[in-house]
Design a protein around this motif. Structure first.
Motif, short mmCIF file in Angstrom:
data_model
loop_
_atom_site.label_atom_id
_atom_site.label_comp_id
_atom_site.label_asym_id
_atom_site.label_seq_id
_atom_site.Cartn_x
_atom_site.Cartn_y
_atom_site.Cartn_z
N ALA B 125 0.85 -1.18 0.00
CA ALA B 125 0.00 0.00 0.00
C ALA B 125 0.89 1.23 0.00
CB ALA B 125 -0.89 0.00 1.23
N ASN B 126 0.60 2.18 -0.89
CA ASN B 126 1.45 3.36 -0.99
C ASN B 126 0.66 4.65 -0.99
OD1 ASN B 126 0.35 2.92 -3.46
ND2 ASN B 126 2.26 2.83 -4.58
N PRO B 127 -0.13 4.89 0.06
CA PRO B 127 -0.77 6.21 0.14
C PRO B 127 0.29 7.28 0.28
CG PRO B 127 -0.98 5.06 2.23
CD PRO B 127 -0.38 4.10 1.26
N ALA B 179 -1.42 7.63 6.32
CA ALA B 179 -0.41 6.72 6.85
C ALA B 179 -0.78 6.20 8.23
CB ALA B 179 0.94 7.43 6.90
N LEU B 181 -3.51 4.70 8.95
CA LEU B 181 -4.42 3.55 8.86
C LEU B 181 -3.64 2.25 8.95
CD1 LEU B 181 -6.61 4.82 5.89
CD2 LEU B 181 -7.20 4.86 8.31
N SER B 182 -4.37 1.17 9.17
CA SER B 182 -3.72 -0.15 9.18
C SER B 182 -3.32 -0.53 7.76
CB SER B 182 -4.66 -1.19 9.76
OG SER B 182 -5.62 -1.53 8.78
N GLY B 183 -2.49 -1.55 7.64
CA GLY B 183 -2.02 -1.96 6.32
C GLY B 183 -3.16 -2.28 5.36
N GLN B 186 -4.96 0.87 4.45
CA GLN B 186 -4.16 1.64 3.50
C GLN B 186 -4.33 1.09 2.10
OE1 GLN B 186 -0.07 2.41 4.37
NE2 GLN B 186 -0.47 2.93 6.50
#
Lengths: 405, 290
Positions: B125-127, B179, B181-183, B186
């Protein structure tokens, strides 16, 4: 180090394989990492590096304070003779402890010297101080102003330019040209300041002297550019410009290194959303490197504050002068330039007053460095995109990221 | 074998034999232009082909899974669809990829425009870490230079977050950083970000490989609903996942190390998993290699 640590038997050399294997992505990242490593060897801002770093960090977290006890790791080679190992261990520890202690001692001795020798000057009266000052603070305050003013101007000019240079190097320049420009910038950072002083005095000042009347005519309505422009060009603005040229390479080098660490994930996220190059910089590279740019700027500011030679050569100062005007031939002096110019003829309490000025400069740069540390620190504990490794608790993350970031 | 449509809750996670997804139109009608068509497509890194000679059509409003052992080029192929592959130095491509009949590698085609038409979700995940949840969702839409009014932006963010099954969890903290949030959250935020850009197709590169089973289930449930509106292509190492969520499965494999990956078999997921046409597929599915 506890006594127990000291008694610990010498650590045999650790098998380096676990770390390097993790770095290649054979660890928990598994197949994707391996695939990336093999099939995309020249990937820009390499994902392997981020991966490796994260894993080393997690390794460090896992081992924590136990890191010195590498002896528990699987051994491959024969362990060294115990006697030789112990001797090397003890010697190495003494050497590095000595080095660490030495730097603290030097710092303390400089601070003590400044305090002890500078103290008498604080009570000095008329006739005892340089430049005909009547008391110490009336001497110190215009100089401190001059130092801060020139450095702030230099920073204002240098930081955006250096950021642009770093962004160009990392994000725009084709990969094969990158080392060339990086080397050029690093070389600029290594040029001695006396050379910048000569260049500023003989080339740059006469050049900008032609520009200043025009600047005065166009922007004279601003207090900064008001007044009668100097004919020689040896003004505080010229000094600030030379300082800016000197600190641009420092800021650019730091910013470049930070930008190069931008996670590939962030960059690909932006690119995959259909961001152009500039939009990718705005979405991914600049937010990531902001604290690094600020830290680099603080480093540059520190150098500008302390810079002596270039300012002393370029600037034509007026004693006790405090003014925000940039183009006039009357200019405030800086602390360091004043010390250098006055010291050869100083005697008695005058010397003490110059040392007290040095103490002020010392305190100024100390504050700037402390600020730089504060700003730079969040980088190491910031969330890594992707969650998982090293992610902080949400409440904490929300609190710190929410404030001014 | 059961004929009634199953919901995900009813599925056994490791069930392999049963057709776990209600069958949909297995192959596209030959006359319609598919949303995605590859013709003899190859992609290379510095002259070394990673995947070669791929020809396949991906039908609309379905989930297509790319499976195969490591290094068979399925991620490369996926990254070629939105021209992300070429951002790597010395990466080249040959052949055609058509998006609704338009060659994305055609002369004068701007890769930026292609990427705006194709959404992508990554392995990790790359927010954007510096952005709030809301700004993350709207990032793609803003790039398309839409002048979004405040209400339109709020509506778009809400609908995208609802579509990504995340709205209820974040509606009270839209201004907080993504960032935090949980994985799994995300990753769904990233899916919402892709959806909000209104793409024609959505690519997913092992979207669950970094997630725990609960978060994986949430994403898989989400894919079942995404299929109604979107054409989804997913790369996965998890064969059970491919069996659970996809309508079509494409199996890729390389004949030997350092050989380019090739498309071995492409069919309805039920067929690939129950009656594979190739021995290599059967071996891979049975876990005999890869």
């Amino acid at each position: 180090m506890t006594a127990e640590d000291r008694r610990r038997p010498p650590a045999p050399p650790a098998d380096p394989r676990p770390i390097s294997a993790l770095g290649r992505g054979d660890g928990p990242e598994g197949e994707h990492g391996a695939e990336a490593g093999q099939s995309r060897p020249d990937q820009g801002l390499s994902s392997e590096r981020t991966l490796g770093l994260e894993q080393v960090l997690s390794l460090e977290q896992a081992l924590g304070p136990e890191l010195p006890s590498l002896g528990r790791w699987p051994q491959t080679g024969p362990s060294p003779a115990p006697g030789a190992g112990r001797w090397a261990e003890t010697t190495a520890r003494r050497l590095v402890t000595g080095a660490g202690g030495l730097i603290v001692a030097v710092l303390a001795s400089v601070a003590l010297f400044l305090l002890a020798q500078g103290w008498p000057a604080l009570g000095a009266g008329a006739g005892q101080l340089p430049a005909g000052a009547t008391d110490f603070w009336s001497l110190a305050w215009p100089l401190a102003f001059g130092s801060i003013w020139a450095s702030a101007l230099a920073l204002l000019l240098a930081a955006p330019l250096a950021t642009a240079i770093a962004l160009f190097t990392v994000h725009y320049l084709p990969r094969r040209w990158r080392p060339l420009l990086s080397t050029a910038i690093d070389l600029l950072a290594a040029v001695p300041s006396v050379i910048y002083g000569l260049w500023g005095l003989m080339v740059f000042a006469p050049l900008v002297a032609h520009l200043y009347p025009w600047l005065n005519a166009q922007l004279g309505w601003l207090p900064f550019f008001a007044g009668r422009p100097s004919a020689t060009g040896r003004t505080i603005l010229t000094a600030a410009l030379v300082l800016a040229v000197m600190i641009v390479p420092i800021i650019a080098a730091v910013a470049r290194e930070v930008m190069a660490q931008t996670p590939v994930g962030s960059i690909e996220a932006a690119v995959a959303l259909g961001a152009t190059r500039w939009e990718t910089a705005r979405l991914a590279v600049l937010p990531w490197s902001r604290s690094g740019i600020v830290a680099g700027s603080m480093l540059g500011l520190g150098r500008a504050l302390g810079e002596t030679m270039a300012v002393a050569m370029v600037l034509s100062p007026t004693p006790f002068w405090v003014s925000l005007r940039l183009l006039e031939s009357t200019n405030p002096n800086t602390v360091s330039a004043f010390i250098a110019q006055t010291f050869p003829e100083a005697h008695g309490l005058q010397v003490n007053s110059l040392i007290a000025l040095g103490l002020i400069l010392f305190a100024l740069t100390f504050v700037v460095n402390a600020l730089a540390r504060r700003v730079a620190r969040p980088r190491t504990v910031r969330e890594r995109p992707g969650g998982g490794l090293g992610r902080r608790r949400p409440a904490l993350a929300g609190a710190s990221l929410g404030s001014g970031r | 074998m059961t004929q009634q449509p199953l919901t995900l809750e009813q599925l056994e996670p490791l069930e392999l034999q049963a057709p776990v997804v209600a069958p949909r139109r297995p192959s596209p009608a030959p006359t319609a232009t598919p949303p995605l068509r590859m013709t003899d497509f190859s992609a290379s890194y510095a002259g070394r082909p990673a995947v070669a000679g791929v020809t396949l059509d991906i039908p609309a409003q379905s989930v297509t899974a790319f499976i195969g052992p490591s290094g068979c080029g399925k991620s490369t192929l996926l990254r070629s669809i939105n021209r992300l592959h070429e951002t790597i130095p010395q990466a080249t491509t040959a052949g055609r990829i058509e998006l609704h009949g338009e060659d994305v590698y055609g002369p004068g085609v701007d890769p930026v425009v292609v990427r705006q038409r194709v959404g992508m979700v990554f392995q990790r995940a790359n927010p954007f870490p510096a952005m709030s949840i809301r700004d993350n969702v709207l990032a793609g839409a803003k790039l398309r230079r839409q002048r979004l009014s405040k209400t339109a932006a709020a509506e778009l963010a809400e609908s995208a977050l609802r579509a990504a099954n995340l709205w209820d969890e974040v509606k009270d903290r839209l201004r907080q950083p993504g960032a935090g949030l949980s994985g799994g959250q995300q990753q769904r935020l990233c899916i919402a970000r892709a959806i909000a850009a209104q793409p024609e197709i959505i690519l997913m590169d092992e979207p669950c490989s970094a997630l725990d089973p609960i978060s994986t289930l949430a994403i898989e449930e989400l894919m079942a609903t995404l299929r109604r509106d979107y054409t989804v292509v997913i790369v996965t190492h998890n064969m059970q996942q491919a069996a659970r969520i996809s309508d079509q499965t494409a199996f890729f494999s390389a004949s030997a190390l350092r050989q380019p990956g090739r498309l071995i078999e492409y069919d309805d997921t039920t067929t690939v998993f129950s009656h594979p046409g190739e021995q290599a597929t059967a071996d891979y599915i049975a876990g005999r290699f890869g």
